[in-house]
Enzyme design. Structure first.
Site, PDB file in Angstrom:
ATOM      1  N   SER A  92       0.854  -1.185   0.000  1.00  0.00           N
ATOM      2  CA  SER A  92       0.000   0.000   0.000  1.00  0.00           C
ATOM      3  C   SER A  92       0.889   1.234   0.000  1.00  0.00           C
ATOM      4  CB  SER A  92      -0.950  -0.027   1.208  1.00  0.00           C
ATOM      5  OG  SER A  92      -1.875   1.036   1.141  1.00  0.00           O
ATOM      6  N   THR A  93       0.781   2.095   0.997  1.00  0.00           N
ATOM      7  CA  THR A  93       1.530   3.351   1.009  1.00  0.00           C
ATOM      8  C   THR A  93       3.031   3.101   0.881  1.00  0.00           C
ATOM      9  OG1 THR A  93      -0.147   4.183   2.536  1.00  0.00           O
ATOM     10  CG2 THR A  93       1.824   5.528   2.232  1.00  0.00           C
TER      11      THR A  93
ATOM     12  N   HIS B 236      -2.603  -0.949  -3.423  1.00  0.00           N
ATOM     13  CA  HIS B 236      -3.756  -0.080  -3.219  1.00  0.00           C
ATOM     14  C   HIS B 236      -3.596   1.203  -4.035  1.00  0.00           C
ATOM     15  CE1 HIS B 236      -4.299  -2.009   1.026  1.00  0.00           C
ATOM     16  NE2 HIS B 236      -4.837  -2.759   0.085  1.00  0.00           N
TER      17      HIS B 236
ATOM     18  N   MET C 272       0.016   1.283   4.999  1.00  0.00           N
ATOM     19  CA  MET C 272      -0.758   1.661   6.171  1.00  0.00           C
ATOM     20  C   MET C 272      -1.843   0.627   6.429  1.00  0.00           C
ATOM     21  SD  MET C 272      -2.871   5.238   6.646  1.00  0.00           S
ATOM     22  CE  MET C 272      -3.827   4.917   5.151  1.00  0.00           C
TER      23      MET C 272
ATOM     24  N   ASP D  13      -4.246  -4.647   6.035  1.00  0.00           N
ATOM     25  CA  ASP D  13      -4.683  -5.488   4.920  1.00  0.00           C
ATOM     26  C   ASP D  13      -3.579  -6.460   4.520  1.00  0.00           C
ATOM     27  OD1 ASP D  13      -6.330  -6.439   2.894  1.00  0.00           O
ATOM     28  OD2 ASP D  13      -5.527  -5.016   1.431  1.00  0.00           O
TER      29      ASP D  13
END
Length: 366
Positions: free
Chosen positions: A180-181, A206, A299, A302
């Protein structure tokens, strides 16, 4: 203590809207605004903000040029403002390569609906950015013209035994990666280090649907393997990475001819679609001990439960360590619940994948 935010955008209306959104949160405050990069430079010196939101298209100096200079001279967490267009997606991906932590869509003011934006998402991105580990930018940034490998590039520096072993095992193994991030650059580092012959790879990063196609094409131009956006029902082949499109969950299913990609418009999981957990649970079910799982910077949580299911099914799993993560959320959760067999710095992830594949290849081929 409130997160200090500086907003840089050439539109006075946009600055006002973003200020309203940010100041609505009790844990953050807009300490200043700037109409262009030169004003932003002075405000940064005077106000020492924790996070900068930065427009891409600005007069005198565009956002990318300013970001490049900022990350070389005074690194700080930056969240880019971008229009969700194909052209804007390429620019945004370049910004992430230069060191931006994340990006968000520009708010739109609708006469009937009011402010069309999810303020929660913006504030969450700012919170994540305030905790991000940012590093000084040095040297040239990887590009398709000067990437980390690319099609036809020599892989003589890779173990020849690995290439042979993965070539014979490619139809039997599957690598699943979630991020993600900060993940766009982490995924790039892992994939560009892989040789041309690998087991198939399935990926979730993401990001909105307007960006995944451009991201896949950018990776494809840099990697020895093929990288593409996954399509529903397509066969999963060796030497290829399949990226979940931003509008759908990606799952794997075993059909008469082998593994295939399955796209689902099911409800978001962990507030995400695509979700890493959805992919990892399907890999655990279909591949068991023949899978390898990788969870990278991001972050939230998940992917942690899905990776645990993979490990419990016999898969080998690895999580990125805290020191090399932009945001140590998803890998931390995976490590905390015992989902990761190994934890390693980003620069070692690809190498550990190679060694694991080589070791399993030697056992199978003995």
């Amino acid at each position: 203590m409130a997160i200090k935010v500086l907003i840089c955008d050439d539109s006075a209306l946009m600055r006002a809207m973003l200020t309203e959104i940010v100041n609505a949160a009790p844990d953050m405050q807009v300490v200043g605004t700037a109409a262009d990069a030169f004003e932003a430079r002075e405000r940064i010196k005077a106000l020492s903000p924790d996070v900068l939101t930065l427009d891409v298209e600005m007069p005198r100096m565009n956002g990318l040029e300013f970001l490049d200079r900022l990350m070389r001279l005074r690194p700080m967490p930056v969240v880019m403002i971008s229009s969700f267009t194909r052209e804007g997606s390429d620019t945004t991906l370049r910004a992430l390569e230069l060191g931006a932590v994340d990006f968000l869509a520009k708010p739109r003011l609708d006469p009937e609906k009011g402010l069309e934006i999810h303020g929660y998402d913006i504030r969450e991105k700012i919170r994540a950015a305030s905790q991000a580990t940012v590093r000084r930018l040095t040297g040239p940034v990887a590009s398709p013209a000067a990437g980390g490998g690319g099609k036809g590039a020599s892989s003589s520096d890779r173990p020849r035994e690995l290439a042979a072993a993965t070539g014979r095992l490619a139809s039997e193994r599957l690598i699943a990666i979630g991020a993600s991030t900060g993940g766009t650059e982490a995924i790039r580092e892992v994939l560009t280090a892989l040789p041309a012959q690998t087991p198939p790879i399935v990926l979730v990063q993401h990001m909105p649907e307007m960006f995944t196609g451009s991201f896949a094409k950018r990776l494809d131009s840099l990697c020895r393997i093929q990288v593409k956006e996954a399509e529903n029902g397509e066969k999963i082949l060796p030497n290829t990475a399949y990226l979940a499109p931003g509008h759908s969950h990606l799952l794997v299913r075993r059909g008469p001819g082998g593994l295939v990609c399955v796209l689902s418009d099911g409800e978001p999981v962990n507030r995400h679609r695509p979700a890493v957990d959805v992919l990892f649970h399907s890999v655990a079910k279909e591949m068991g001990a023949n899978a390898l799982g990788v969870i990278l910077t991001g972050m939230g949580k998940d992917g942690a439960q899905g990776m645990l299911a993979m490990r419990e099914a016999g898969a080998w799993t690895i999580a990125q360590d805290q020191e090399s993560c932009v945001v140590y959320g998803m890998p931390r959760e995976a490590a905390n619940i015992g989902a990761a067999v190994e934890v390693a710095p980003l620069k070692e992830v690809a190498g550990r994948l190679w060694r694991r594949l080589l070791a399993s290849g030697e056992r199978r081929l003995a």
